[in-house]
Design a protein around this motif. Structure first.
Motif, PDB file in Angstrom:
ATOM      1  N   ASN A   1      27.235  82.331  13.875  1.00 32.73           N
ATOM      2  CA  ASN A   1      25.983  82.175  14.911  1.00 32.73           C
ATOM      3  C   ASN A   1      25.287  83.510  14.991  1.00 32.73           C
ATOM      4  O   ASN A   1      23.872  83.376  15.324  1.00 32.73           O
ATOM      5  N   ALA A   2      25.794  84.682  14.708  1.00 31.57           N
ATOM      6  CA  ALA A   2      24.905  85.731  14.966  1.00 31.57           C
ATOM      7  C   ALA A   2      23.855  85.929  13.950  1.00 31.57           C
ATOM      8  O   ALA A   2      22.838  86.387  14.143  1.00 31.57           O
ATOM      9  N   LYS A   3      24.188  85.365  12.797  1.00 28.03           N
ATOM     10  CA  LYS A   3      23.225  85.374  11.599  1.00 28.03           C
ATOM     11  C   LYS A   3      22.386  83.951  11.391  1.00 28.03           C
ATOM     12  O   LYS A   3      21.489  83.810  10.733  1.00 28.03           O
ATOM     13  N   ASN A   4      22.744  83.151  12.325  1.00 29.45           N
ATOM     14  CA  ASN A   4      22.035  81.804  12.283  1.00 29.45           C
ATOM     15  C   ASN A   4      22.307  81.186  10.902  1.00 29.45           C
ATOM     16  O   ASN A   4      21.249  80.524  10.305  1.00 29.45           O
ATOM     17  N   THR A   5      23.282  81.295  10.353  1.00 30.04           N
ATOM     18  CA  THR A   5      23.713  80.888   9.133  1.00 30.04           C
ATOM     19  C   THR A   5      24.778  79.783   8.926  1.00 30.04           C
ATOM     20  O   THR A   5      25.709  80.348   9.700  1.00 30.04           O
ATOM     21  N   VAL A   6      24.870  78.724   7.953  1.00 30.69           N
ATOM     22  CA  VAL A   6      25.961  78.324   7.632  1.00 30.69           C
ATOM     23  C   VAL A   6      26.356  78.482   6.085  1.00 30.69           C
ATOM     24  O   VAL A   6      25.396  78.746   5.318  1.00 30.69           O
ATOM     25  N   TYR A   7      27.573  78.387   5.878  1.00 33.09           N
ATOM     26  CA  TYR A   7      28.036  78.439   4.700  1.00 33.09           C
ATOM     27  C   TYR A   7      28.752  77.149   4.025  1.00 33.09           C
ATOM     28  O   TYR A   7      29.683  76.662   4.927  1.00 33.09           O
ATOM     29  N   LEU A   8      28.537  77.079   2.886  1.00 32.19           N
ATOM     30  CA  LEU A   8      29.276  75.646   2.170  1.00 32.19           C
ATOM     31  C   LEU A   8      30.094  76.472   1.186  1.00 32.19           C
ATOM     32  O   LEU A   8      29.711  76.984   0.341  1.00 32.19           O
ATOM     33  N   GLN A   9      31.284  76.567   1.467  1.00 34.77           N
ATOM     34  CA  GLN A   9      32.529  76.988   0.613  1.00 34.77           C
ATOM     35  C   GLN A   9      33.014  75.905  -0.362  1.00 34.77           C
ATOM     36  O   GLN A   9      33.134  74.846   0.195  1.00 34.77           O
ATOM     37  N   MET A  10      32.780  76.235  -1.555  1.00 37.42           N
ATOM     38  CA  MET A  10      33.187  75.225  -2.830  1.00 37.42           C
ATOM     39  C   MET A  10      34.149  75.673  -3.439  1.00 37.42           C
ATOM     40  O   MET A  10      33.804  76.700  -4.317  1.00 37.42           O
ATOM     41  N   ASN A  11      35.336  75.282  -3.702  1.00 36.31           N
ATOM     42  CA  ASN A  11      36.381  75.349  -4.383  1.00 36.31           C
ATOM     43  C   ASN A  11      36.828  74.339  -5.669  1.00 36.31           C
ATOM     44  O   ASN A  11      36.196  73.385  -5.441  1.00 36.31           O
ATOM     45  N   SER A  12      37.572  74.849  -6.437  1.00 33.24           N
ATOM     46  CA  SER A  12      37.937  73.952  -7.516  1.00 33.24           C
ATOM     47  C   SER A  12      36.841  73.058  -7.997  1.00 33.24           C
ATOM     48  O   SER A  12      36.759  71.826  -8.224  1.00 33.24           O
ATOM     49  N   LEU A  13      35.607  73.790  -8.399  1.00 32.27           N
ATOM     50  CA  LEU A  13      34.542  73.078  -8.870  1.00 32.27           C
ATOM     51  C   LEU A  13      34.875  72.329  -9.990  1.00 32.27           C
ATOM     52  O   LEU A  13      35.364  72.794 -11.013  1.00 32.27           O
ATOM     53  N   LYS A  14      33.890  71.242 -10.273  1.00 34.04           N
ATOM     54  CA  LYS A  14      33.971  70.423 -11.354  1.00 34.04           C
ATOM     55  C   LYS A  14      32.812  70.198 -11.938  1.00 34.04           C
ATOM     56  O   LYS A  14      31.688  70.651 -11.511  1.00 34.04           O
ATOM     57  N   PRO A  15      32.545  69.871 -13.432  1.00 34.86           N
ATOM     58  CA  PRO A  15      31.090  69.851 -13.954  1.00 34.86           C
ATOM     59  C   PRO A  15      30.298  68.908 -13.319  1.00 34.86           C
ATOM     60  O   PRO A  15      28.937  69.024 -13.279  1.00 34.86           O
ATOM     61  N   GLU A  16      30.741  67.853 -12.604  1.00 31.92           N
ATOM     62  CA  GLU A  16      30.119  66.858 -11.936  1.00 31.92           C
ATOM     63  C   GLU A  16      29.646  67.510 -10.672  1.00 31.92           C
ATOM     64  O   GLU A  16      28.897  66.694  -9.809  1.00 31.92           O
ATOM     65  N   ASP A  17      29.911  68.745 -10.451  1.00 31.63           N
ATOM     66  CA  ASP A  17      29.275  69.220  -9.030  1.00 31.63           C
ATOM     67  C   ASP A  17      28.021  69.901  -9.238  1.00 31.63           C
ATOM     68  O   ASP A  17      27.302  70.207  -8.489  1.00 31.63           O
ATOM     69  N   THR A  18      27.730  70.072 -10.564  1.00 33.58           N
ATOM     70  CA  THR A  18      26.474  70.531 -11.181  1.00 33.58           C
ATOM     71  C   THR A  18      25.387  69.885 -10.445  1.00 33.58           C
ATOM     72  O   THR A  18      25.117  68.613 -10.524  1.00 33.58           O
ATOM     73  N   ALA A  19      24.316  70.441  -9.698  1.00 37.55           N
ATOM     74  CA  ALA A  19      23.194  70.018  -9.115  1.00 37.55           C
ATOM     75  C   ALA A  19      22.541  70.986  -8.134  1.00 37.55           C
ATOM     76  O   ALA A  19      23.130  72.226  -8.185  1.00 37.55           O
TER      77      ALA A  19
END
Length: 126
Positions: free
Chosen positions: A73-91
């Motif tokens: 909230n202090a940075k007014n920012t959200v973070y998307l943590q992506m683990n165990s990435l797969k080739p089909e996550d490419t985008a």
């Protein structure tokens, strides 16, 4: 004026992790929803998840258990943590808002979101 800026995209090997950021200005993130979407080459933009009031609605079953979201909230920012990435996550990954305080079913459709960031490229490849 609503503005969203994504960052953090990169080339990563399968099984690796990335954390994407979505920095917001012109509105207070904690009061409204944020959506994450992605668009692979030659494919339509698809919803990843919607986040509001510490509640997550996943739009894509394939990311459940691998992707999570948090907010500073202090940075007014959200973070998307992506683990165990797969080739089909490419985008290209985008964050969006429609300045609403819910993740109603209609928000599954990318066309219902009014404000978008420029996107950040995620490539999962060995």
């Amino acid at each position: 004026q609503v503005r969203l800026v994504e960052s953090g995209g990169s080339l990563v090997q399968p099984g690796g992790s990335l954390r994407l950021s979505c920095a917001a200005s012109g509105f207070t993130l904690e009061r409204y929803h944020i959506g994450w979407f992605r668009q692979a080459p030659g494919k339509e933009r698809e919803g990843v998840l919607c986040f509001v009031s510490d509640s997550v609605t996943y739009y894509t079953d394939s990311v459940k258990g691998r992707f999570s979201i948090s907010r500073d909230n202090a940075k007014n920012t959200v973070y998307l943590q992506m683990n165990s990435l797969k080739p089909e996550d490419t985008a290209v990954y985008y964050c969006a808002t429609d300045l609403a305080d819910d993740c109603a079913t209609k928000y599954y459709n990318p066309l219902t979101w009014g404000s978008w960031g420029q996107g950040t490229q995620v490539t999962v490849s060995s």
